[in-house]
Design an enzyme around this catalytic site. Structure first.
Site, PDB file in Angstrom:
ATOM      1  N   LYS A  83      33.335  93.265  25.107  1.00  0.00           N
ATOM      2  CA  LYS A  83      33.351  93.501  26.552  1.00  0.00           C
ATOM      3  C   LYS A  83      31.907  93.558  27.036  1.00  0.00           C
ATOM      4  O   LYS A  83      31.091  94.315  26.507  1.00  0.00           O
ATOM      5  CB  LYS A  83      34.054  94.830  26.823  1.00  0.00           C
ATOM      6  CG  LYS A  83      34.971  94.809  28.010  1.00  0.00           C
ATOM      7  CD  LYS A  83      35.791  96.080  28.021  1.00  0.00           C
ATOM      8  CE  LYS A  83      36.556  96.217  29.302  1.00  0.00           C
ATOM      9  NZ  LYS A  83      37.248  97.491  29.390  1.00  0.00           N
TER      10      LYS A  83
HETATM   11  O1  G3P Z   1      40.316  98.774  32.453  1.00  0.00           O
HETATM   12  C1  G3P Z   1      39.288  99.420  33.151  1.00  0.00           C
HETATM   13  C2  G3P Z   1      39.737 100.783  33.465  1.00  0.00           C
HETATM   14  O2  G3P Z   1      39.731 101.567  32.327  1.00  0.00           O
HETATM   15  C3  G3P Z   1      39.021 101.420  34.572  1.00  0.00           C
HETATM   16  O3  G3P Z   1      39.966 102.180  35.200  1.00  0.00           O
HETATM   17  O4  G3P Z   1      40.845 103.908  36.642  1.00  0.00           O
HETATM   18  O5  G3P Z   1      38.481 104.073  35.762  1.00  0.00           O
HETATM   19  O6  G3P Z   1      39.075 102.419  37.519  1.00  0.00           O
HETATM   20  P1  G3P Z   1      39.558 103.198  36.349  1.00  0.00           P
END
Ligand code: G3P
Length: 211
Positions: A83
């Site tokens: 990533k």
């Molecule tokens: O896949 C990316 C994710 O983990 C981010 O999620 O909820 O932190 O925006 P969030």
């Protein structure tokens, strides 16, 4: 649409892996920090539980440094996907890793322009963040739709992972927009099975069976 689990929690991955419908996993530095463990240890354990792509994120640095980090992470297991951040260095590293045959997932994608750059650099996957786009007052669903149109217009092989999924609507919108994959937190995956009418129907059938 393939379903990945978006977590670094091994217990949750162990449970979800048994369901037979999870074909990959994604982690990020925040998820790893939440578990208080080393990235390398976590992804190694995930690779024992899930036989599919497992995203491990490099620390943001120069392109060369990220390529070196990526080479080390890629040694952990054949399913490791690197990533990379959506930056100039991230794109440069993506192109280099593509040449080396190492799979990549360009993350923190918030626009069609960014997606286009990553596709041209040969990214295996890109991760547009639906929830964070919604948080900013735009539409995560529209972003996925536009990126899918762009990818289909040119026949890129890059696969779209709908990420930053916070709720069932995000999953539905990603699937209707034609995302290749949605990476979903454990709590949302559990909710996907549920429907009040399923519960009500089960109760009716159970009561009938007793009679
Ligand atoms: O896949 C990316 C994710 O983990 C981010 O999620 O909820 O932190 O925006 P969030």
């Amino acid at each position: 649409m393939k379903l990945f689990i978006d977590t670094a929690n091994i217990e949750h991955i162990r449970i979800a892996a048994k369901w037979g419908c999870i074909s990959g996993a994604t982690t990020n530095p925040s998820l790893i920090a939440k578990e208080g463990r080393k990235l390398e240890d976590v992804v190694k354990e995930i690779s024992d539980l899930i036989d599919g792509p497992i995203s491990a994120e490099v620390a943001e640095a120069s392109a060369n440094e990220m390529v070196e980090q990526a080479k080390e992470l890629a040694k952990i297991h054949r399913n490791i996907v690197i990533k990379l951040p959506m930056t100039i260095d991230g794109i440069e590293a993506c192109a280099e890793l593509t040449k080396l045959g190492i799979k990549t997932n360009v993350t923190l994608v918030f626009s069609v322009h960014q997606a286009l750059m990553a596709c041209e650099a040969g990214a295996t996957y890109i991760s547009p963040f639906m929830g964070r786009v919604d948080d900013a007052g735009d539409s995560g669903a529209e972003l996925i739709e536009k990126i899918m149109t762009m990818i289909n217009n040119y026949g890129y092989e890059t696969q779209v992972i709908a990420a930053s999924i916070r709720n069932l609507s995000h999953v539905e919108q990603a699937a209707l927009a034609g995302a290749d994959i949605a990476t979903i937190p454990f709590a949302v995956l559990e909710k996907m099975v549920k429907h009040p009418l399923t519960d009500a129907g089960l109760k009716i059938f159970k009561d009938a069976a007793k009679k």
